[in-house]
Design an enzyme around this catalytic site. Structure first.
Site, PDB file in Angstrom:
ATOM      1  N   CYS A  59       0.831  -1.211   0.000  1.00 56.78           N
ATOM      2  CA  CYS A  59       0.000   0.000   0.000  1.00 56.78           C
ATOM      3  C   CYS A  59       0.867   1.263   0.000  1.00 56.78           C
ATOM      4  O   CYS A  59       2.034   1.252   0.430  1.00 56.78           O
ATOM      5  CB  CYS A  59      -0.867   0.044   1.245  1.00 56.78           C
ATOM      6  SG  CYS A  59      -2.112  -1.233   1.345  1.00 56.78           S
ATOM      7  N   GLU A  61       0.666   3.792   1.963  1.00 54.79           N
ATOM      8  CA  GLU A  61       1.063   4.216   3.316  1.00 54.79           C
ATOM      9  C   GLU A  61       2.346   3.522   3.743  1.00 54.79           C
ATOM     10  O   GLU A  61       3.257   4.146   4.293  1.00 54.79           O
ATOM     11  CB  GLU A  61      -0.048   3.897   4.335  1.00 54.79           C
ATOM     12  CG  GLU A  61      -1.343   4.640   4.098  1.00 54.79           C
ATOM     13  CD  GLU A  61      -2.315   3.874   3.219  1.00 54.79           C
ATOM     14  OE1 GLU A  61      -1.874   3.224   2.247  1.00 54.79           O
ATOM     15  OE2 GLU A  61      -3.523   3.943   3.487  1.00 54.79           O
ATOM     16  N   CYS A  92      -5.575   0.488   5.595  1.00 55.69           N
ATOM     17  CA  CYS A  92      -5.891  -0.904   5.947  1.00 55.69           C
ATOM     18  C   CYS A  92      -5.236  -1.262   7.285  1.00 55.69           C
ATOM     19  O   CYS A  92      -4.379  -0.532   7.804  1.00 55.69           O
ATOM     20  CB  CYS A  92      -5.428  -1.851   4.840  1.00 55.69           C
ATOM     21  SG  CYS A  92      -3.653  -2.190   4.849  1.00 55.69           S
ATOM     22  N   CYS A  95      -1.362  -1.446   7.381  1.00 53.56           N
ATOM     23  CA  CYS A  95      -0.715  -0.124   7.386  1.00 53.56           C
ATOM     24  C   CYS A  95      -0.856   0.551   8.751  1.00 53.56           C
ATOM     25  O   CYS A  95       0.072   1.227   9.207  1.00 53.56           O
ATOM     26  CB  CYS A  95      -1.300   0.749   6.284  1.00 53.56           C
ATOM     27  SG  CYS A  95      -0.794   0.183   4.635  1.00 53.56           S
TER      28      CYS A  95
END
Ligand code: THU
Length: 137
Positions: A59, A61, A92, A95
């Protein structure tokens, strides 16, 4: 640990929007940009990077946090997430845990192309995170 000034949030938003344009997301076609504000006031951006084996996707992040750490940052004051959607999207679970490692008290702001905006403390998103404990190691 300091709360970001509005000018810092604006700089984070600009960095995250720019990063989202470099997302590698041929499978989901869902670009995400994230920007981290380190404890010493620097900004590090990341985008999501997908993989043909799907599960190896990282991701935005986590890529932004890794970039910050690789540049020497060891604390995170804020993370801003941008998605080109009508409503904001929150990080999520994976993260959230990675942000907690460096910023258990971080502020998290989620923006999009619509008027909506969300802001949380990381502890709102991940209460009682597992963090390193000197006595447990
Ligand atoms: N994704 C992020 O980069 N950050 C989030 O907060 C939510 C999901 C990515 C992972 C994947 O590349 C795509 O968005 C669809 O899940």
């Amino acid at each position: 640990m300091s709360v970001p000034a509005e000018s810092q949030w604006q700089a984070l938003a600009q960095a995250a929007r720019t990063a989202s344009r470099l997302a590698h997301c041929p499978y989901s076609r869902f670009p995400v940009g994230a920007a981290v504000l380190s404890g010493d006031g620097a900004i590090f951006a990341g985008c999501n990077v997908e993989n043909a084996s799907y599960g190896l996707t990282v991701c935005a992040e986590r890529n932004a946090v890794s970039r910050a750490v690789a540049e020497g940052a060891r604390s995170i004051d804020a993370v801003l997430v941008y998605t080109p959607t009508a409503a904001p999207v929150t990080p999520c679970g994976a993260c959230r845990q990675v942000i907690a490692e460096f910023g258990n008290a971080a502020r998290i702001r989620c923006i999009c192309d619509g008027p909506g905006m969300l802001e949380f403390g990381l502890t709102d998103l991940l209460p009682s995170a597992f963090v390193r404990s000197e006595s447990a190691l």
